[in-house]
Design a protein around this motif. Sequence first.
Motif, PDB file in Angstrom:
ATOM      1  N   ASN A 374     -15.530  -9.391  42.675  1.00 24.32           N
ATOM      2  CA  ASN A 374     -15.889 -10.664  42.041  1.00 24.32           C
ATOM      3  C   ASN A 374     -15.704 -11.772  43.071  1.00 24.32           C
ATOM      4  N   TYR A 375     -16.802 -12.458  43.411  1.00 25.72           N
ATOM      5  CA  TYR A 375     -16.707 -13.497  44.435  1.00 25.72           C
ATOM      6  C   TYR A 375     -16.651 -14.904  43.859  1.00 25.72           C
ATOM      7  N   ALA A 376     -16.565 -15.040  42.537  1.00 23.65           N
ATOM      8  CA  ALA A 376     -16.513 -16.373  41.919  1.00 23.65           C
ATOM      9  C   ALA A 376     -15.082 -16.867  41.852  1.00 23.65           C
ATOM     10  N   THR A 377     -14.506 -17.104  43.009  1.00 23.46           N
ATOM     11  CA  THR A 377     -13.106 -17.505  43.068  1.00 23.46           C
ATOM     12  C   THR A 377     -12.918 -18.618  44.091  1.00 23.46           C
ATOM     13  N   ASP A 378     -11.687 -19.041  44.242  1.00 26.71           N
ATOM     14  CA  ASP A 378     -11.336 -20.086  45.198  1.00 26.71           C
ATOM     15  C   ASP A 378     -11.788 -19.676  46.603  1.00 26.71           C
ATOM     16  N   PRO A 379     -12.498 -20.540  47.347  1.00 28.45           N
ATOM     17  CA  PRO A 379     -13.031 -20.154  48.657  1.00 28.45           C
ATOM     18  C   PRO A 379     -11.949 -19.794  49.669  1.00 28.45           C
ATOM     19  N   VAL A 380     -10.787 -20.419  49.568  1.00 26.60           N
ATOM     20  CA  VAL A 380      -9.702 -20.080  50.497  1.00 26.60           C
ATOM     21  C   VAL A 380      -9.224 -18.658  50.241  1.00 26.60           C
ATOM     22  N   LEU A 381      -9.049 -18.309  48.977  1.00 26.62           N
ATOM     23  CA  LEU A 381      -8.616 -16.961  48.653  1.00 26.62           C
ATOM     24  C   LEU A 381      -9.686 -15.936  49.022  1.00 26.62           C
ATOM     25  N   LEU A 382     -10.944 -16.286  48.804  1.00 19.84           N
ATOM     26  CA  LEU A 382     -12.019 -15.365  49.160  1.00 19.84           C
ATOM     27  C   LEU A 382     -12.057 -15.140  50.663  1.00 19.84           C
ATOM     28  N   SER A 383     -11.886 -16.205  51.425  1.00 22.98           N
ATOM     29  CA  SER A 383     -11.862 -16.082  52.883  1.00 22.98           C
ATOM     30  C   SER A 383     -10.681 -15.233  53.341  1.00 22.98           C
ATOM     31  N   THR A 384      -9.524 -15.433  52.707  1.00 24.31           N
ATOM     32  CA  THR A 384      -8.345 -14.641  53.050  1.00 24.31           C
ATOM     33  C   THR A 384      -8.571 -13.168  52.742  1.00 24.31           C
ATOM     34  N   ALA A 385      -9.209 -12.894  51.612  1.00 22.40           N
ATOM     35  CA  ALA A 385      -9.501 -11.507  51.235  1.00 22.40           C
ATOM     36  C   ALA A 385     -10.411 -10.848  52.273  1.00 22.40           C
ATOM     37  N   VAL A 386     -11.438 -11.555  52.717  1.00 25.74           N
ATOM     38  CA  VAL A 386     -12.352 -11.000  53.712  1.00 25.74           C
ATOM     39  C   VAL A 386     -11.626 -10.751  55.031  1.00 25.74           C
ATOM     40  N   THR A 387     -10.756 -11.675  55.401  1.00 27.64           N
ATOM     41  CA  THR A 387      -9.984 -11.487  56.631  1.00 27.64           C
ATOM     42  C   THR A 387      -9.138 -10.225  56.552  1.00 27.64           C
ATOM     43  N   ARG A 388      -8.519  -9.999  55.418  1.00 26.82           N
ATOM     44  CA  ARG A 388      -7.699  -8.793  55.254  1.00 26.82           C
ATOM     45  C   ARG A 388      -8.547  -7.533  55.314  1.00 26.82           C
ATOM     46  N   LEU A 389      -9.731  -7.560  54.732  1.00 27.17           N
ATOM     47  CA  LEU A 389     -10.613  -6.404  54.811  1.00 27.17           C
ATOM     48  C   LEU A 389     -11.080  -6.181  56.251  1.00 27.17           C
ATOM     49  N   ALA A 390     -11.315  -7.271  56.986  1.00 24.88           N
ATOM     50  CA  ALA A 390     -11.682  -7.144  58.389  1.00 24.88           C
ATOM     51  C   ALA A 390     -10.551  -6.523  59.195  1.00 24.88           C
ATOM     52  N   ASP A 391      -9.323  -6.946  58.911  1.00 26.01           N
ATOM     53  CA  ASP A 391      -8.163  -6.381  59.600  1.00 26.01           C
ATOM     54  C   ASP A 391      -8.044  -4.882  59.323  1.00 26.01           C
ATOM     55  N   LEU A 392      -8.327  -4.493  58.095  1.00 23.57           N
ATOM     56  CA  LEU A 392      -8.294  -3.073  57.753  1.00 23.57           C
ATOM     57  C   LEU A 392      -9.321  -2.314  58.584  1.00 23.57           C
ATOM     58  N   GLY A 393     -10.527  -2.865  58.685  1.00 25.46           N
ATOM     59  CA  GLY A 393     -11.553  -2.208  59.476  1.00 25.46           C
ATOM     60  C   GLY A 393     -11.181  -2.115  60.943  1.00 25.46           C
ATOM     61  N   GLN A 394     -10.582  -3.173  61.490  1.00 27.75           N
ATOM     62  CA  GLN A 394     -10.172  -3.144  62.885  1.00 27.75           C
ATOM     63  C   GLN A 394      -9.089  -2.105  63.123  1.00 27.75           C
ATOM     64  N   GLU A 395      -8.157  -1.985  62.192  1.00 23.23           N
ATOM     65  CA  GLU A 395      -7.098  -0.984  62.340  1.00 23.23           C
ATOM     66  C   GLU A 395      -7.683   0.418  62.276  1.00 23.23           C
ATOM     67  N   GLU A 396      -8.631   0.616  61.366  1.00 24.93           N
ATOM     68  CA  GLU A 396      -9.255   1.933  61.290  1.00 24.93           C
ATOM     69  C   GLU A 396      -9.992   2.256  62.581  1.00 24.93           C
ATOM     70  N   THR A 397     -10.641   1.271  63.176  1.00 27.25           N
ATOM     71  CA  THR A 397     -11.366   1.486  64.427  1.00 27.25           C
ATOM     72  C   THR A 397     -10.405   1.841  65.539  1.00 27.25           C
ATOM     73  N   ARG A 398      -9.249   1.152  65.582  1.00 33.71           N
ATOM     74  CA  ARG A 398      -8.255   1.476  66.621  1.00 33.71           C
ATOM     75  C   ARG A 398      -7.717   2.881  66.446  1.00 33.71           C
ATOM     76  N   VAL A 399      -7.468   3.301  65.217  1.00 30.77           N
ATOM     77  CA  VAL A 399      -6.952   4.648  64.961  1.00 30.77           C
ATOM     78  C   VAL A 399      -7.941   5.694  65.445  1.00 30.77           C
ATOM     79  N   VAL A 400      -9.223   5.478  65.169  1.00 28.77           N
ATOM     80  CA  VAL A 400     -10.270   6.410  65.581  1.00 28.77           C
ATOM     81  C   VAL A 400     -10.331   6.475  67.107  1.00 28.77           C
ATOM     82  N   GLN A 401     -10.196   5.326  67.776  1.00 28.57           N
ATOM     83  CA  GLN A 401     -10.285   5.298  69.232  1.00 28.57           C
ATOM     84  C   GLN A 401      -9.125   6.007  69.900  1.00 28.57           C
ATOM     85  N   ARG A 402      -7.994   6.094  69.203  1.00 28.01           N
ATOM     86  CA  ARG A 402      -6.848   6.815  69.786  1.00 28.01           C
ATOM     87  C   ARG A 402      -7.144   8.303  69.890  1.00 28.01           C
TER      88      ARG A 402
END
Length: 402
Positions: A374-402
Amino acid sequence: MADEPLTHPTFQRSDAVRHHDFATNSATGPGQLIGLDIADMDFPSPPVALHAVHTRASRSDLRYTLASERLRGRITDWYRVRHDWRIQNRDILLFPFGVKAALRMALETCADLSRPVVVCTPVYSGILKVARSAGASVHEVPLEYDAGLRHTLHPRRLADELRRSGAGTLVLCSPHNPVGRVWRPDELIALATTAEETGTLVISDEVHSDLVHPGHQHRPWGALAGDNRNWIVLHSAGKTFNVSGLQSSFAVVGTPGHHKAIRRGLSSWGYYEGSFFGDAVAEEVLTPDGARWLDTRIHHLAEVGSRIRRTLADLPVPLPSSPPEAGFLLWIDARALRVAGQPVELAERIRLRTGVRMLDGTRFGAPTGFLRLNYATDPVLLSTAVTRLADLGQEETRVVQR
């Protein structure tokens, strides 16, 4: 190298922020859970809605109320102006409960539950739960989708399933939750032809029908069903104007027989038409003033939906999603995430790792690997949520590269 755990102790805490607190809770610390799961808008309701509640509450008594004939007129006017559908006041039933209860009422009073009920999946989990709780044997017909995750109805497959199973009822979600489709008239007309040929009762849940994005147009089921009146359309001001907490809804009923059956069912449950606060609010929002508020809100939702969809698709591990044509929900394909291959529900693993709460696609009858956001929320919280999902993806990429 063995897979590293993808849970995070910070987000196993039980002090989750309630979904409805988002608009007033601006904290985005590392321990806050961000809920993008419940399908409500985290924005203020229209001022006219709040004024109606205050006016109604100022009365000297809070006794039983009669159904609002004025509201029936507002509903007929709304459909005529907004959806080019002409109905009569006598076609409308007003309920003192939400659409899920209205669906249960319609199924138990008008459907032949000795025969299967057909639904198109993935679909809002409430429809599946209500149909099964009513004792129905639910037959799921998967929607088709293309490389861009745009879903389509398959009238021929639905016709085959209706005939093969001997189903007596089709529960349609229009516009569709969670994939965001606004069904085209040709899709609905083809389905209506099959429904008439097979004698199928169609119950159409249309709670997102007023939230259609620019460039699309919703047509109510009853407007395209022709002379076949074997249908019930369910709707509410709840999603449209962010007043779902009032628990009121209405039905447009195709036949006098179904109308009488539902009235009898209401009485047997100890209910009668009318909602003390719900009717008063609906009277004020289903007006030109309400329409102007709604048009502004829809343009905002459409812009945010396009932006968040592009952002998710550009993450380190891309999260493509269905293009929303109505509402404020994204149906996300997260099968590329490593956590999608784990035995625990995907949405729960993401919550534990990131603190972002979404709904798992398996609840909607989808295979593992899909999410609803659901994206109908406070823009700051939505941006924070996307940042956290991006961090998850970056961590997964680092794990794969190891």
